[in-house]
Write a protein that holds these residues in place. Structure first.
Motif, PDB file in Angstrom:
ATOM      1  N   MET A  48      40.098  37.813  40.980  1.00 49.68           N
ATOM      2  CA  MET A  48      40.108  39.244  40.649  1.00 49.68           C
ATOM      3  C   MET A  48      39.218  40.028  41.605  1.00 49.68           C
ATOM      4  SD  MET A  48      39.975  39.010  36.479  1.00 49.68           S
ATOM      5  CE  MET A  48      39.857  40.787  36.294  1.00 49.68           C
ATOM      6  N   THR A  49      38.075  39.456  41.972  1.00 44.94           N
ATOM      7  CA  THR A  49      37.172  40.137  42.915  1.00 44.94           C
ATOM      8  C   THR A  49      37.842  40.330  44.272  1.00 44.94           C
ATOM      9  OG1 THR A  49      35.255  39.149  41.800  1.00 44.94           O
ATOM     10  CG2 THR A  49      34.922  40.026  44.024  1.00 44.94           C
ATOM     11  N   ILE A  50      38.471  39.280  44.731  1.00 44.70           N
ATOM     12  CA  ILE A  50      39.163  39.371  46.024  1.00 44.70           C
ATOM     13  C   ILE A  50      40.286  40.405  45.965  1.00 44.70           C
ATOM     14  CG2 ILE A  50      40.614  38.098  47.654  1.00 44.70           C
ATOM     15  CD1 ILE A  50      38.996  35.601  46.950  1.00 44.70           C
ATOM     16  N   PHE A  62      40.643  43.067  43.855  1.00 41.82           N
ATOM     17  CA  PHE A  62      40.150  44.445  43.761  1.00 41.82           C
ATOM     18  C   PHE A  62      39.490  44.891  45.065  1.00 41.82           C
ATOM     19  CE2 PHE A  62      40.429  43.755  39.106  1.00 41.82           C
ATOM     20  CZ  PHE A  62      41.159  44.890  38.779  1.00 41.82           C
ATOM     21  N   THR A  63      38.787  43.975  45.716  1.00 36.19           N
ATOM     22  CA  THR A  63      38.183  44.329  47.009  1.00 36.19           C
ATOM     23  C   THR A  63      39.263  44.689  48.027  1.00 36.19           C
ATOM     24  OG1 THR A  63      36.332  42.816  46.577  1.00 36.19           O
ATOM     25  CG2 THR A  63      36.688  43.508  48.859  1.00 36.19           C
ATOM     26  N   ILE A  82      37.649  34.897  38.116  1.00 35.07           N
ATOM     27  CA  ILE A  82      36.768  35.984  38.546  1.00 35.07           C
ATOM     28  C   ILE A  82      36.820  36.153  40.058  1.00 35.07           C
ATOM     29  CG2 ILE A  82      34.351  36.703  38.683  1.00 35.07           C
ATOM     30  CD1 ILE A  82      33.912  35.308  35.978  1.00 35.07           C
ATOM     31  N   GLN A  83      36.794  35.044  40.750  1.00 37.40           N
ATOM     32  CA  GLN A  83      36.859  35.106  42.213  1.00 37.40           C
ATOM     33  C   GLN A  83      38.165  35.733  42.678  1.00 37.40           C
ATOM     34  OE1 GLN A  83      36.600  31.297  44.107  1.00 37.40           O
ATOM     35  NE2 GLN A  83      36.221  32.144  46.125  1.00 37.40           N
TER      36      GLN A  83
END
Length: 307
Positions: free
Chosen positions: A209-211, A213-214, A206-207
């Motif tokens: 993917m968040t990084i 997409f951000t 999750i971390q």
């Protein structure tokens, strides 16, 4: 001939110095004399081991160098063949001996060379103080040595906190790093802690993917703003270019009209000067001639009424 021999001698001496400097970058980095549960060899056996490190940023091949645990080799009067009998040579034809910068080589002691290129016949006594030395390929030049204090089970004697140059320190079993960097144990502990908190890797995914997409969103915003700025800049540049071109065109046309008028004026003046020089002018007779013109006022009818 003498110059050639002298040049060859200088070249060979320079080459030997380079190789000597390369050999001096090889250091004993970590030693384990009492291995019961730590590192396994390819046969599943726990053997004492020694770790060498290349302390430079260049590649060096350690093949042909010697490992010994026998202090008798310190006798300078001993001949080279006698020294070699008390040493174990790091074998040729072994790719792992080509040590790149900051890389390691692990060798087993209390073993037999027939088991493989990592196995050396040098012996040591478990639980006793042990002297280990690394010699260059001439079996005479001492490159590095260490006196290993008596160690407990699975402890090591390592250079801490930095490979190749740190102070020799007894490392507990949880800080032993065969084939690894001595100074990165703290990072290894962080990794182990993260694995305990996230054994399946869900949070890490999750971390990540968040990084990702951000970063993509920020990149999109940047490209959008950059595109708008570039569009406005090009439009302004186009308008300015058109204005400059129109101004230049008007200026050129005005100059052409001025030149044309000047040419006509020059032509007229030249013609007048030509006529003056040639005494050319209109010939007048000086006689005024009035021709009679028939109109309605000189009809005979009006003339008779007047009489």
């Amino acid at each position: 001939m003498r110059k050639f021999i002298l040049s060859l001698a200088v070249l060979l001496s320079g080459t030997s110095m380079v190789f000597g400097q390369g050999a001096n970058n090889i250091k004993i980095n970590e030693v384990m004399t009492n291995n019961t549960e730590n590192y396994l060899d390819e046969y599943g056996a726990h053997l004492p081991w020694i770790e060498l490190t290349n302390n430079s940023f260049t590649t060096y091949n350690v093949r042909g160098m010697y490992i010994t645990t026998n202090r008798d080799v310190l006798n300078e009067a001993m001949s080279v063949p006698e020294r070699i009998k008390l040493m174990s040579m790091i074998p040729n034809g072994f790719d792992a001996t080509i040590l790149a910068g900051r890389h390691k080589l692990l060798l087993f002691l209390n073993s037999a060379p027939a088991k493989g290129p990592r196995h050396l016949s040098q012996t040591l006594n478990v639980g006793e103080e042990t002297w280990i030395a690394l010699y260059d390929g001439n079996a005479k030049t001492l490159i590095d040595s260490v006196t290993v204090v008596p160690l407990g089970e699975n402890q090591s004697y390592a250079r801490l906190p930095k490979d190749g140059t740190g102070k020799w320190t007894v490392a507990t079993a949880d800080k032993v790093t065969p084939d690894g960097n001595n100074q990165v144990k703290a990072e290894t502990s962080k990794i182990a802690t993260w694995k305990e908190k996230d054994p399946r890797g869900g949070l890490l995914s999750i971390q990540a993917m968040t990084i990702t997409f951000t970063a993509l969103i920020l990149l999109f915003i940047f490209m959008k703003c950059f595109g708008a700025f570039a569009k406005r800049f090009l439009a302004r540049k186009k308008v300015n270019t058109s204005a400059v071109i129109n101004s230049q065109t008007s200026s050129i046309m005005a100059k052409k009209e001025t030149i044309k008028e000047q040419e006509v004026l020059v032509a007229v003046i030249a013609m007048a000067l030509q006529e003056y020089q040639n005494d050319v002018h209109d010939q007048e007779s000086g006689v005024i001639t009035i021709k009679r013109k028939q109109t309605s006022w000189n009809f005979k009818q009006f003339n008779q009424l007047g009489k």
